[in-house]
Scaffold this motif. Structure first.
Motif, PDB file in Angstrom:
ATOM      1  N   GLY A  47     -26.814  69.372 151.222  1.00 37.50           N
ATOM      2  CA  GLY A  47     -26.934  69.689 149.791  1.00 37.50           C
ATOM      3  C   GLY A  47     -27.993  68.778 149.211  1.00 37.50           C
ATOM      4  O   GLY A  47     -28.391  67.792 149.835  1.00 37.50           O
ATOM      5  N   GLU A  48     -28.455  69.120 148.023  1.00 39.44           N
ATOM      6  CA  GLU A  48     -29.496  68.295 147.421  1.00 39.44           C
ATOM      7  C   GLU A  48     -29.482  68.469 145.909  1.00 39.44           C
ATOM      8  O   GLU A  48     -28.955  69.447 145.382  1.00 39.44           O
ATOM      9  N   GLY A  49     -30.059  67.489 145.240  1.00 38.14           N
ATOM     10  CA  GLY A  49     -30.171  67.582 143.789  1.00 38.14           C
ATOM     11  C   GLY A  49     -29.833  66.267 143.135  1.00 38.14           C
ATOM     12  O   GLY A  49     -29.723  65.226 143.794  1.00 38.14           O
ATOM     13  N   ALA A  50     -29.662  66.351 141.825  1.00 36.16           N
ATOM     14  CA  ALA A  50     -29.402  65.143 141.055  1.00 36.16           C
ATOM     15  C   ALA A  50     -27.984  64.647 141.302  1.00 36.16           C
ATOM     16  O   ALA A  50     -27.026  65.417 141.210  1.00 36.16           O
ATOM     17  N   ALA A  51     -27.851  63.362 141.609  1.00 35.40           N
ATOM     18  CA  ALA A  51     -26.525  62.800 141.893  1.00 35.40           C
ATOM     19  C   ALA A  51     -25.657  62.767 140.638  1.00 35.40           C
ATOM     20  O   ALA A  51     -24.435  62.649 140.733  1.00 35.40           O
ATOM     21  N   ASP A  52     -26.305  62.875 139.471  1.00 36.11           N
ATOM     22  CA  ASP A  52     -25.526  62.894 138.224  1.00 36.11           C
ATOM     23  C   ASP A  52     -25.653  64.254 137.534  1.00 36.11           C
ATOM     24  O   ASP A  52     -25.595  64.353 136.300  1.00 36.11           O
ATOM     25  N   ALA A  53     -25.820  65.298 138.346  1.00 33.55           N
ATOM     26  CA  ALA A  53     -26.041  66.630 137.785  1.00 33.55           C
ATOM     27  C   ALA A  53     -24.859  67.078 136.931  1.00 33.55           C
ATOM     28  O   ALA A  53     -23.706  66.796 137.253  1.00 33.55           O
ATOM     29  N   ARG A  54     -25.175  67.797 135.872  1.00 34.31           N
ATOM     30  CA  ARG A  54     -24.100  68.359 135.046  1.00 34.31           C
ATOM     31  C   ARG A  54     -23.549  69.632 135.684  1.00 34.31           C
ATOM     32  O   ARG A  54     -22.442  70.047 135.393  1.00 34.31           O
ATOM     33  N   VAL A  55     -24.380  70.239 136.540  1.00 32.79           N
ATOM     34  CA  VAL A  55     -23.991  71.519 137.152  1.00 32.79           C
ATOM     35  C   VAL A  55     -24.112  71.415 138.666  1.00 32.79           C
ATOM     36  O   VAL A  55     -25.135  70.963 139.174  1.00 32.79           O
ATOM     37  N   VAL A  56     -23.074  71.830 139.379  1.00 33.06           N
ATOM     38  CA  VAL A  56     -23.162  71.944 140.835  1.00 33.06           C
ATOM     39  C   VAL A  56     -23.070  73.424 141.201  1.00 33.06           C
ATOM     40  O   VAL A  56     -22.151  74.123 140.765  1.00 33.06           O
ATOM     41  N   CYS A  57     -24.048  73.899 141.968  1.00 37.16           N
ATOM     42  CA  CYS A  57     -24.054  75.274 142.451  1.00 37.16           C
ATOM     43  C   CYS A  57     -23.524  75.288 143.877  1.00 37.16           C
ATOM     44  O   CYS A  57     -24.008  74.524 144.715  1.00 37.16           O
ATOM     45  N   VAL A  58     -22.552  76.141 144.124  1.00 36.23           N
ATOM     46  CA  VAL A  58     -21.968  76.197 145.470  1.00 36.23           C
ATOM     47  C   VAL A  58     -22.161  77.590 146.061  1.00 36.23           C
ATOM     48  O   VAL A  58     -21.735  78.589 145.468  1.00 36.23           O
ATOM     49  N   GLY A  59     -22.823  77.646 147.211  1.00 35.85           N
ATOM     50  CA  GLY A  59     -22.982  78.905 147.937  1.00 35.85           C
ATOM     51  C   GLY A  59     -22.047  78.943 149.131  1.00 35.85           C
ATOM     52  O   GLY A  59     -21.128  78.120 149.248  1.00 35.85           O
ATOM     53  N   ILE A  65     -27.206  71.387 144.438  1.00 43.06           N
ATOM     54  CA  ILE A  65     -27.003  72.654 145.158  1.00 43.06           C
ATOM     55  C   ILE A  65     -26.418  72.374 146.541  1.00 43.06           C
ATOM     56  O   ILE A  65     -26.946  71.547 147.294  1.00 43.06           O
ATOM     57  N   CYS A  66     -25.330  73.039 146.850  1.00 43.77           N
ATOM     58  CA  CYS A  66     -24.731  72.856 148.180  1.00 43.77           C
ATOM     59  C   CYS A  66     -23.963  74.114 148.570  1.00 43.77           C
ATOM     60  O   CYS A  66     -23.982  75.109 147.847  1.00 43.77           O
ATOM     61  N   ASN A  67     -23.310  74.061 149.681  1.00 48.73           N
ATOM     62  CA  ASN A  67     -22.550  75.194 150.191  1.00 48.73           C
ATOM     63  C   ASN A  67     -21.151  74.755 150.594  1.00 48.73           C
ATOM     64  O   ASN A  67     -20.901  73.562 150.802  1.00 48.73           O
ATOM     65  N   VAL A  68     -20.274  75.749 150.739  1.00 50.89           N
ATOM     66  CA  VAL A  68     -18.941  75.440 151.265  1.00 50.89           C
ATOM     67  C   VAL A  68     -19.085  74.878 152.680  1.00 50.89           C
ATOM     68  O   VAL A  68     -18.524  73.830 153.005  1.00 50.89           O
ATOM     69  N   LEU A  69     -19.854  75.561 153.521  1.00 57.10           N
ATOM     70  CA  LEU A  69     -20.099  75.058 154.887  1.00 57.10           C
ATOM     71  C   LEU A  69     -21.425  74.317 154.948  1.00 57.10           C
ATOM     72  O   LEU A  69     -22.405  74.739 154.339  1.00 57.10           O
ATOM     73  N   ILE A  83     -20.834  76.256 139.501  1.00 57.93           N
ATOM     74  CA  ILE A  83     -21.086  77.699 139.594  1.00 57.93           C
ATOM     75  C   ILE A  83     -20.864  78.111 141.045  1.00 57.93           C
ATOM     76  O   ILE A  83     -21.528  77.590 141.949  1.00 57.93           O
ATOM     77  N   ALA A  84     -19.901  79.004 141.261  1.00 62.82           N
ATOM     78  CA  ALA A  84     -19.645  79.517 142.609  1.00 62.82           C
ATOM     79  C   ALA A  84     -20.452  80.791 142.760  1.00 62.82           C
ATOM     80  O   ALA A  84     -20.210  81.781 142.055  1.00 62.82           O
ATOM     81  N   PHE A  85     -21.440  80.762 143.656  1.00 57.78           N
ATOM     82  CA  PHE A  85     -22.287  81.926 143.860  1.00 57.78           C
ATOM     83  C   PHE A  85     -21.741  82.751 145.027  1.00 57.78           C
ATOM     84  O   PHE A  85     -21.766  82.312 146.176  1.00 57.78           O
ATOM     85  N   GLY A  86     -21.253  83.939 144.705  1.00 57.95           N
ATOM     86  CA  GLY A  86     -20.783  84.854 145.738  1.00 57.95           C
ATOM     87  C   GLY A  86     -19.286  84.825 145.918  1.00 57.95           C
ATOM     88  O   GLY A  86     -18.604  83.849 145.580  1.00 57.95           O
ATOM     89  N   ALA A  87     -18.787  85.923 146.482  1.00 56.36           N
ATOM     90  CA  ALA A  87     -17.344  86.079 146.641  1.00 56.36           C
ATOM     91  C   ALA A  87     -16.766  84.993 147.545  1.00 56.36           C
ATOM     92  O   ALA A  87     -15.679  84.465 147.294  1.00 56.36           O
ATOM     93  N   PHE A  88     -17.517  84.632 148.594  1.00 60.48           N
ATOM     94  CA  PHE A  88     -16.947  83.670 149.529  1.00 60.48           C
ATOM     95  C   PHE A  88     -16.713  82.313 148.871  1.00 60.48           C
ATOM     96  O   PHE A  88     -15.625  81.736 148.962  1.00 60.48           O
ATOM     97  N   ALA A  89     -17.734  81.817 148.176  1.00 65.30           N
ATOM     98  CA  ALA A  89     -17.580  80.509 147.519  1.00 65.30           C
ATOM     99  C   ALA A  89     -16.498  80.593 146.446  1.00 65.30           C
ATOM    100  O   ALA A  89     -15.653  79.692 146.326  1.00 65.30           O
TER     101      ALA A  89
END
Ligand code: URA
Length: 268
Positions: free
Chosen positions: A106-118, A156-160, A195-201
């Motif tokens: 995963g990558e991005g701001a360590a103090d991000a207000r939003v985490v996107c999960v794929g 931005i990161c993923n479940v797996l 933000i959970a992107f997609g049915a799986f997340a």
């Protein structure tokens, strides 16, 4: 008990041989209990390497010592994202490490207000070790920008954290093995919204089998964090008609960040 390595290995071998010969039923070592064997292995020291000139130290030979399994407490106690990423890099908690090219932490701001999960890394992510860098990633960037969030401002990161072979669906045991990393990532970042992107997340975070169509459009909770579920950018590439509802979901996020309460908020 803290035997030196050789003793720990001898005990472990005896333990395994006896367990095998008794078809998994017996644990009757003469000199050690099962707990002592496990404690001995856990505390066994790695060989000390001399600092003299010579070939670079590549760490212990996994074939000689066997890979060390990253434990749940190690993950839960990782003090920062860098430490957690290092654990993912050496992780053998499921078999995906055997086929992946790179872990995708995963990558991005360590103090991000939003985490996107794929869901999980795809081919391009596996090649580069970065999340959402293929076509779907390009669309994700544009979606985020549409609510005033440059990619660098979010996390931005993923479940797996490893690519399933041929992009097959993640298996339950893979999700179970990898989820503690996501949980720790969230605890370290403490986002205002996920933000959970997609049915799986969405289904994984919200522990439900509901269709994404029923989950989107409102605010849920995962481990105390507000979650907005919406369509996966890859699905949007195939179904442009879903872009409008996705944009509406992202407006919920924007309103939350702006401190405007969302009337659809649900506390589940
Ligand atoms: N799809 C995902 O779910 N995650 C990625 O990182 C890339 C594609």
């Amino acid at each position: 008990m803290s035997p030196p390595d050789a003793d720990a290995r001898t005990l472990a071998r005896a333990f395994l041989e006896q367990t095998l010969s008794a078809e998994g039923n017996a644990l009757m070592l003469e000199h050690a209990t099962r707990e002592e064997v496990i404690r001995g292995l856990a505390s066994a020291r790695r060989p000390v390497r001399a600092h003299a000139a010579g070939p670079p130290d590549r760490g212990p030979d996994p074939a000689a010592t066997g890979p060390e399994i990253v434990t749940g407490p190690q993950i839960a106690e990782a003090p920062d994202l860098e430490t957690l990423a290092a654990l993912v890099a050496s992780c053998t908690r499921c078999t995906l490490h055997e086929s992946r090219k790179n872990p995708v932490f995963g990558e991005g701001a360590a103090d991000a207000r939003v985490v996107c999960v794929g869901e999980a890394p795809g081919a391009r992510e596996d090649e580069t070790g970065r999340p959402f860098v293929g076509r779907a990633g390009g669309l994700l960037d544009r979606l985020l920008l549409s609510i005033g969030l440059p990619r660098k401002s979010v996390y931005i990161c993923n479940v797996l954290k490893s690519r399933p072979p041929r992009n097959r669906d993640p298996l339950p045991e893979e999700v179970a093995a990898c989820s503690p990393y996501l949980l720790r990532q969230l605890a370290l970042i403490e986002p205002e919204v996920i933000i959970a992107f997609g049915a799986f997340a969405a289904r994984t975070l919200l522990e439900t089998k509901s269709a994404l169509g029923r989950l989107r459009g409102t605010v849920h909770r995962y481990s105390g964090y507000p979650v907005v579920a919406t369509y996966h950018p890859a699905a949007l590439l195939r179904n442009p008609g879903w872009i409008r509802p996705t944009w509406e979901d992202l407006q919920i996020v924007r309103r939350m960040l702006d401190g405007v309460g969302d009337r659809g908020a649900r506390n589940d």
